[in-house]
Each structure stands twice: as C-alpha cells, then as structure tokens.
Design a protein around this motif. Structure first.
Motif, PDB file in Angstrom:
ATOM      1  N   ASN A  90       0.784  -1.245   0.000  1.00 14.23           N
ATOM      2  CA  ASN A  90       0.000   0.000   0.000  1.00 14.23           C
ATOM      3  C   ASN A  90       0.809   1.284   0.000  1.00 14.23           C
ATOM      4  N   ILE A  91       2.074   1.256  -0.361  1.00 16.52           N
ATOM      5  CA  ILE A  91       2.850   2.486  -0.513  1.00 16.52           C
ATOM      6  C   ILE A  91       3.291   2.576  -1.967  1.00 16.52           C
ATOM      7  N   THR A  92       2.970   3.700  -2.601  1.00 17.43           N
ATOM      8  CA  THR A  92       3.345   3.921  -3.986  1.00 17.43           C
ATOM      9  C   THR A  92       4.770   4.465  -4.025  1.00 17.43           C
ATOM     10  N   PHE A  93       5.599   3.900  -4.895  1.00 14.21           N
ATOM     11  CA  PHE A  93       6.969   4.360  -5.016  1.00 14.21           C
ATOM     12  C   PHE A  93       7.409   4.243  -6.468  1.00 14.21           C
ATOM     13  N   ALA A  94       8.431   5.023  -6.837  1.00 15.25           N
ATOM     14  CA  ALA A  94       8.854   5.114  -8.234  1.00 15.25           C
ATOM     15  C   ALA A  94       9.990   4.154  -8.580  1.00 15.25           C
ATOM     16  N   GLY A  95      10.734   3.699  -7.614  1.00 11.55           N
ATOM     17  CA  GLY A  95      11.886   2.843  -7.880  1.00 11.55           C
ATOM     18  C   GLY A  95      11.684   1.478  -7.253  1.00 11.55           C
ATOM     19  N   TYR A  96      12.633   1.086  -6.443  1.00  7.72           N
ATOM     20  CA  TYR A  96      12.512  -0.164  -5.707  1.00  7.72           C
ATOM     21  C   TYR A  96      12.855   0.101  -4.244  1.00  7.72           C
ATOM     22  N   ILE A 113      14.705   3.599  -3.767  1.00  8.78           N
ATOM     23  CA  ILE A 113      15.773   4.025  -4.657  1.00  8.78           C
ATOM     24  C   ILE A 113      15.231   4.011  -6.076  1.00  8.78           C
ATOM     25  N   ALA A 114      15.308   5.151  -6.735  1.00  8.45           N
ATOM     26  CA  ALA A 114      14.898   5.261  -8.136  1.00  8.45           C
ATOM     27  C   ALA A 114      16.138   5.542  -8.977  1.00  8.45           C
ATOM     28  N   THR A 115      16.146   5.062 -10.209  1.00  7.70           N
ATOM     29  CA  THR A 115      17.287   5.260 -11.090  1.00  7.70           C
ATOM     30  C   THR A 115      17.587   6.747 -11.250  1.00  7.70           C
ATOM     31  N   GLY A 116      18.829   7.131 -11.015  1.00  9.85           N
ATOM     32  CA  GLY A 116      19.254   8.509 -11.189  1.00  9.85           C
ATOM     33  C   GLY A 116      18.802   9.461 -10.098  1.00  9.85           C
ATOM     34  N   ALA A 117      18.240   8.947  -9.025  1.00 10.95           N
ATOM     35  CA  ALA A 117      17.741   9.814  -7.951  1.00 10.95           C
ATOM     36  C   ALA A 117      18.435   9.472  -6.635  1.00 10.95           C
TER      37      ALA A 117
END
Length: 142
Positions: A90-96, A113-117
């Motif tokens: 239930n948590i939305t995230f952009a990476g892993y 951790i998201a690519t390039g961030a």
C-alpha cells in the motif's frame, strides 16, 4: 563444529525470535511517534558466528503521531553497511525498496531508490493500519 583436525571450532550458533508487538517493538518511527504491530508479527533470526540472518513479517495495527523515518528493529548491532530486501504493501513508489543499516545501528531504515535519484527514506507516517512489511536481511555483528 570443528571443520578439520587443526581448524578452529565454530562455537556460536543461535536461533530465536526478537521484537515485540508493542509500540516501536519491531517497526519503529525514528522520530518521536510510534508504530505498533498486531499479534501476527513474526521476527526470526539465525546467528552463526558473526553472521546474522533475519526474516520479518509485520502487520501495522496502529500508529501514534509518527514524524520520522520508518525503521525495522534488528536483534544485534550491525557491523558495516548491509542492505536487505523488503516488501511493503500500500505504498506507492517510483523505484525499488530496500532496507539498509548503518554501522553500529540496532535498526535498519526502509528506503526507496529510483534510477538517477537520491535515496528517499520511507516516512513512518506513510503507513496505514493493516499495511504489511516482509523483510529478509543478512549482516555481520561483532
């Protein structure tokens, strides 16, 4: 356990459970609030010498004014900077998502951790009742 006639003896083997269902007993707010898990929480460890392996399943039952990063309590202090795998519902995230600990810490922070961030730590306040965390991590202790 002796590995050969002249080798050293492995004399440190331990299995057990850790953490509690009380406030900040396994899931922890690193601020001034708290996170509580229900009775379905399980946290097991195996320690062989200095190597500790943990598996955790925790379901959030309540939170009280959390204002810090989300962390997971560990049974022994960490040596080094280990990273483990984590799944959180239930948590939305952009990476892993990963769980990572700092040297000498007794807890591991949950991060995204998201690519390039840059690394982004999950806030304890992002949790809601019945969210489930599952974690596996192996690390060294002293």
């Amino acid at each position: 356990i002796r590995f050969d006639e002249t080798g050293e003896v492995l004399g440190d083997y331990e299995e057990g459970t850790f953490g509690t269902t009380s406030a900040n007993g396994i899931l922890k707010d690193l601020g001034s609030g708290s996170v509580t898990c229900g009775t379905t929480m399980t946290a097991h460890y195996t320690k062989i010498g200095r190597v500790v392996s943990v598996t955790i399943r925790a379901i959030v039952s309540a939170k009280s004014s959390p204002d810090g990063q989300l962390a997971v309590v560990l049974p022994f202090a960490v040596v080094g900077f280990p990273v483990g795998s984590v799944r959180l519902t239930n948590i939305t995230f952009a990476g892993y998502m990963v769980v990572q600990a700092d040297n000498a810490a007794n807890e591991a922070k949950v991060s995204e951790i998201a690519t390039g961030a840059a690394i982004s730590y999950i806030a304890a306040d992002d949790l809601t009742s019945s969210d489930e965390l599952r974690l596996e991590m192996t690390y060294f202790t002293s």
